[in-house]
Motif scaffolding. Sequence first.
Motif, PDB file in Angstrom:
ATOM      1  N   PHE A   1      -8.817   9.949   0.955  1.00  0.00           N
ATOM      2  CA  PHE A   1      -8.312   9.542  -0.148  1.00  0.00           C
ATOM      3  C   PHE A   1      -7.426  10.877  -0.728  1.00  0.00           C
ATOM      4  CE2 PHE A   1     -11.877   6.792  -1.081  1.00  0.00           C
ATOM      5  CZ  PHE A   1     -11.358   5.467  -0.987  1.00  0.00           C
ATOM      6  N   ARG A   2      -6.108  10.351  -1.263  1.00  0.00           N
ATOM      7  CA  ARG A   2      -5.200  11.409  -1.674  1.00  0.00           C
ATOM      8  C   ARG A   2      -4.982  11.315  -3.221  1.00  0.00           C
ATOM      9  NH1 ARG A   2      -0.662  10.210   3.083  1.00  0.00           N
ATOM     10  NH2 ARG A   2      -2.365  10.425   4.929  1.00  0.00           N
ATOM     11  N   PHE A   3      -5.715  12.148  -3.859  1.00  0.00           N
ATOM     12  CA  PHE A   3      -5.596  12.067  -5.280  1.00  0.00           C
ATOM     13  C   PHE A   3      -4.220  12.392  -6.145  1.00  0.00           C
ATOM     14  CE2 PHE A   3      -9.924  12.216  -4.204  1.00  0.00           C
ATOM     15  CZ  PHE A   3     -10.721  11.350  -4.902  1.00  0.00           C
ATOM     16  N   ASP A   4      -3.500  13.113  -5.192  1.00  0.00           N
ATOM     17  CA  ASP A   4      -1.823  13.087  -5.896  1.00  0.00           C
ATOM     18  C   ASP A   4      -1.138  11.971  -5.676  1.00  0.00           C
ATOM     19  OD1 ASP A   4      -1.664  13.316  -3.072  1.00  0.00           O
ATOM     20  OD2 ASP A   4      -0.548  15.340  -3.074  1.00  0.00           O
ATOM     21  N   ASP A   5      -1.772  10.929  -4.704  1.00  0.00           N
ATOM     22  CA  ASP A   5      -1.161   9.296  -4.562  1.00  0.00           C
ATOM     23  C   ASP A   5       0.452   9.842  -4.217  1.00  0.00           C
ATOM     24  OD1 ASP A   5      -1.623   6.899  -4.480  1.00  0.00           O
ATOM     25  OD2 ASP A   5      -0.876   6.505  -6.481  1.00  0.00           O
ATOM     26  N   SER A   6       0.767  11.087  -3.237  1.00  0.00           N
ATOM     27  CA  SER A   6       1.902  11.254  -2.977  1.00  0.00           C
ATOM     28  C   SER A   6       2.245  10.310  -1.726  1.00  0.00           C
ATOM     29  CB  SER A   6       2.200  12.616  -2.309  1.00  0.00           C
ATOM     30  OG  SER A   6       1.209  12.917  -1.338  1.00  0.00           O
ATOM     31  N   ALA A   7       1.457   9.824  -0.963  1.00  0.00           N
ATOM     32  CA  ALA A   7       1.829   9.161   0.137  1.00  0.00           C
ATOM     33  C   ALA A   7       0.640   8.071   0.520  1.00  0.00           C
ATOM     34  CB  ALA A   7       2.349   9.748   1.356  1.00  0.00           C
ATOM     35  N   LEU A   8       0.945   6.951   1.294  1.00  0.00           N
ATOM     36  CA  LEU A   8      -0.138   5.870   1.543  1.00  0.00           C
ATOM     37  C   LEU A   8      -0.707   6.665   3.169  1.00  0.00           C
ATOM     38  CD1 LEU A   8       1.434   2.573   0.688  1.00  0.00           C
ATOM     39  CD2 LEU A   8      -0.531   3.816  -0.457  1.00  0.00           C
ATOM     40  N   ASP A   9      -2.039   6.288   3.011  1.00  0.00           N
ATOM     41  CA  ASP A   9      -2.700   6.533   4.303  1.00  0.00           C
ATOM     42  C   ASP A   9      -2.210   5.436   5.251  1.00  0.00           C
ATOM     43  OD1 ASP A   9      -4.484   6.492   6.538  1.00  0.00           O
ATOM     44  OD2 ASP A   9      -5.689   7.919   5.347  1.00  0.00           O
ATOM     45  N   PRO A  10      -1.519   5.667   6.306  1.00  0.00           N
ATOM     46  CA  PRO A  10      -0.975   4.842   7.464  1.00  0.00           C
ATOM     47  C   PRO A  10      -2.244   3.912   7.756  1.00  0.00           C
ATOM     48  CG  PRO A  10      -0.984   6.952   8.390  1.00  0.00           C
ATOM     49  CD  PRO A  10      -1.235   7.181   6.915  1.00  0.00           C
ATOM     50  N   ASP A  11      -3.167   4.399   7.930  1.00  0.00           N
ATOM     51  CA  ASP A  11      -4.477   3.256   8.340  1.00  0.00           C
ATOM     52  C   ASP A  11      -4.786   2.443   7.582  1.00  0.00           C
ATOM     53  OD1 ASP A  11      -4.831   4.158  11.234  1.00  0.00           O
ATOM     54  OD2 ASP A  11      -5.789   5.892  10.441  1.00  0.00           O
ATOM     55  N   SER A  12      -4.622   2.781   6.308  1.00  0.00           N
ATOM     56  CA  SER A  12      -4.891   1.711   5.149  1.00  0.00           C
ATOM     57  C   SER A  12      -3.986   0.742   5.251  1.00  0.00           C
ATOM     58  CB  SER A  12      -5.137   2.442   3.581  1.00  0.00           C
ATOM     59  OG  SER A  12      -3.869   2.596   3.192  1.00  0.00           O
ATOM     60  N   VAL A  13      -2.776   1.007   5.480  1.00  0.00           N
ATOM     61  CA  VAL A  13      -1.603   0.062   5.543  1.00  0.00           C
ATOM     62  C   VAL A  13      -1.912  -0.868   6.764  1.00  0.00           C
ATOM     63  CG1 VAL A  13       0.816  -0.530   5.888  1.00  0.00           C
ATOM     64  CG2 VAL A  13      -0.102   1.617   4.414  1.00  0.00           C
ATOM     65  N   CYS A  14      -2.071  -0.243   7.632  1.00  0.00           N
ATOM     66  CA  CYS A  14      -2.510  -1.272   8.922  1.00  0.00           C
ATOM     67  C   CYS A  14      -3.622  -2.070   9.048  1.00  0.00           C
ATOM     68  CB  CYS A  14      -2.769  -0.342  10.329  1.00  0.00           C
ATOM     69  SG  CYS A  14      -1.269   0.487  10.899  1.00  0.00           S
ATOM     70  N   PHE A  15      -4.856  -1.493   8.400  1.00  0.00           N
ATOM     71  CA  PHE A  15      -5.967  -2.241   8.193  1.00  0.00           C
ATOM     72  C   PHE A  15      -5.976  -3.481   7.120  1.00  0.00           C
ATOM     73  CE2 PHE A  15     -10.455  -2.887   6.975  1.00  0.00           C
ATOM     74  CZ  PHE A  15     -10.841  -3.417   8.353  1.00  0.00           C
ATOM     75  N   ASP A  16      -5.220  -2.929   6.044  1.00  0.00           N
ATOM     76  CA  ASP A  16      -4.958  -3.827   4.966  1.00  0.00           C
ATOM     77  C   ASP A  16      -4.262  -5.168   5.550  1.00  0.00           C
ATOM     78  OD1 ASP A  16      -5.385  -4.308   1.828  1.00  0.00           O
ATOM     79  OD2 ASP A  16      -3.412  -4.968   2.414  1.00  0.00           O
ATOM     80  N   GLU A  17      -3.045  -4.864   6.496  1.00  0.00           N
ATOM     81  CA  GLU A  17      -2.381  -6.168   7.082  1.00  0.00           C
ATOM     82  C   GLU A  17      -3.259  -7.093   7.841  1.00  0.00           C
ATOM     83  OE1 GLU A  17       0.723  -4.279   9.161  1.00  0.00           O
ATOM     84  OE2 GLU A  17       1.917  -3.906   7.106  1.00  0.00           O
ATOM     85  N   TRP A  18      -4.078  -6.196   8.547  1.00  0.00           N
ATOM     86  CA  TRP A  18      -5.028  -6.985   9.518  1.00  0.00           C
ATOM     87  C   TRP A  18      -6.061  -7.847   8.942  1.00  0.00           C
ATOM     88  CZ3 TRP A  18     -10.372  -6.901  10.420  1.00  0.00           C
ATOM     89  CH2 TRP A  18     -10.760  -7.689  11.360  1.00  0.00           C
ATOM     90  N   LEU A  19      -6.517  -7.411   7.689  1.00  0.00           N
ATOM     91  CA  LEU A  19      -7.378  -8.042   6.706  1.00  0.00           C
ATOM     92  C   LEU A  19      -6.765  -9.219   6.094  1.00  0.00           C
ATOM     93  CD1 LEU A  19      -9.668  -5.663   4.688  1.00  0.00           C
ATOM     94  CD2 LEU A  19     -10.561  -6.980   6.572  1.00  0.00           C
ATOM     95  N   ALA A  20      -5.483  -9.168   5.571  1.00  0.00           N
ATOM     96  CA  ALA A  20      -5.041 -10.040   5.122  1.00  0.00           C
ATOM     97  C   ALA A  20      -4.647 -11.402   6.205  1.00  0.00           C
ATOM     98  CB  ALA A  20      -3.520  -9.715   4.510  1.00  0.00           C
ATOM     99  N   GLN A  21      -4.287 -10.888   7.325  1.00  0.00           N
ATOM    100  CA  GLN A  21      -4.245 -11.886   8.406  1.00  0.00           C
ATOM    101  C   GLN A  21      -5.470 -12.579   8.643  1.00  0.00           C
ATOM    102  OE1 GLN A  21      -2.340  -9.599  11.617  1.00  0.00           O
ATOM    103  NE2 GLN A  21      -0.622  -9.326  10.504  1.00  0.00           N
ATOM    104  N   THR A  22      -6.551 -11.913   8.949  1.00  0.00           N
ATOM    105  CA  THR A  22      -7.691 -12.421   9.437  1.00  0.00           C
ATOM    106  C   THR A  22      -8.294 -13.117   8.396  1.00  0.00           C
ATOM    107  OG1 THR A  22      -8.199 -10.177  10.558  1.00  0.00           O
ATOM    108  CG2 THR A  22     -10.179 -11.771   9.780  1.00  0.00           C
ATOM    109  N   VAL A  23      -8.499 -13.022   7.059  1.00  0.00           N
ATOM    110  CA  VAL A  23      -9.045 -13.882   6.242  1.00  0.00           C
ATOM    111  C   VAL A  23      -8.349 -15.328   6.073  1.00  0.00           C
ATOM    112  CG1 VAL A  23      -9.988 -12.139   4.763  1.00  0.00           C
ATOM    113  CG2 VAL A  23      -7.891 -13.185   3.994  1.00  0.00           C
ATOM    114  N   ALA A  24      -7.073 -15.269   6.517  1.00  0.00           N
ATOM    115  CA  ALA A  24      -6.489 -16.477   6.373  1.00  0.00           C
ATOM    116  C   ALA A  24      -6.360 -17.415   7.616  1.00  0.00           C
ATOM    117  CB  ALA A  24      -4.709 -16.390   6.064  1.00  0.00           C
TER     118      ALA A  24
END
Length: 238
Positions: free
Chosen positions: A151-174
């Motif tokens: 977790f990045r408490f300065d919120d300066s950049a997004l963790d790339p793995d969170s982006v990849c996994f979130d896309e996968w989850l959105a595809q999966t539940v559908a």
Amino acid sequence: MEAWLRAVPERLGARPKAVLVVSGHWEAAEFTVNIQNSPPLLYDYSGFPEHTYELEYPVPGSPELAERVQALLARAGYSTNSERSRGLDHGVFIPMKLIYPGADIPLVQLSLRRGLSAAEHVAAGHALEPLRREGVLIIGTGMSFHNMHRFRFDDSALDPDSVCFDEWLAQTVALPPPEREQRLLDWALAPGGRAAHPREEHLLPLHVVAGAAGNDLGRQVFQDRVIGSIQSAFIFGG
């Protein structure tokens, strides 16, 4: 996130007769159900402002729903236990204070099963599917990305793995149930999967809810940046 949680009742439309919550903050040797008439709260966090230890959510329990949950799980071959003293943890009372602030809908909490088997939690969801036809809202609370070391408490950049996994989850539940469930069983092989969840307790509530969804497809209904990660919420049916 607060605004979205407050809007959940409007999105759902029908008011549930009761709520069953599976939180990533309760693990037990067997699936365990809180059977108390008036469950207290469990402030299972540390280092937060003093007022967060004075929050209240005087929601009634439902021994009748708890008994029904245990019966359905037993029918599926699972041993269950009853919990008579543990309070509702923050994975329950924090979102529920926003979703149903009146604390006037009976609520029961179900634990995860120690060992954290993806297959067992999907199967438990299958067993609980009849509750949806009985007016029970089934909620899984955790985080779609839960890696405390990243977790990045300065919120300066997004963790790339969170982006990849979130896309996968959105595809999966559908996806249709057979494909959806196979992907959920193999979640650790997904892009960013194990990086998103070094330990899977914050993901498995989704497995229970997806299992209970039956033939209903899921969809992503919320997404936001949270301490350097993408966090999402999903709904099945409705």
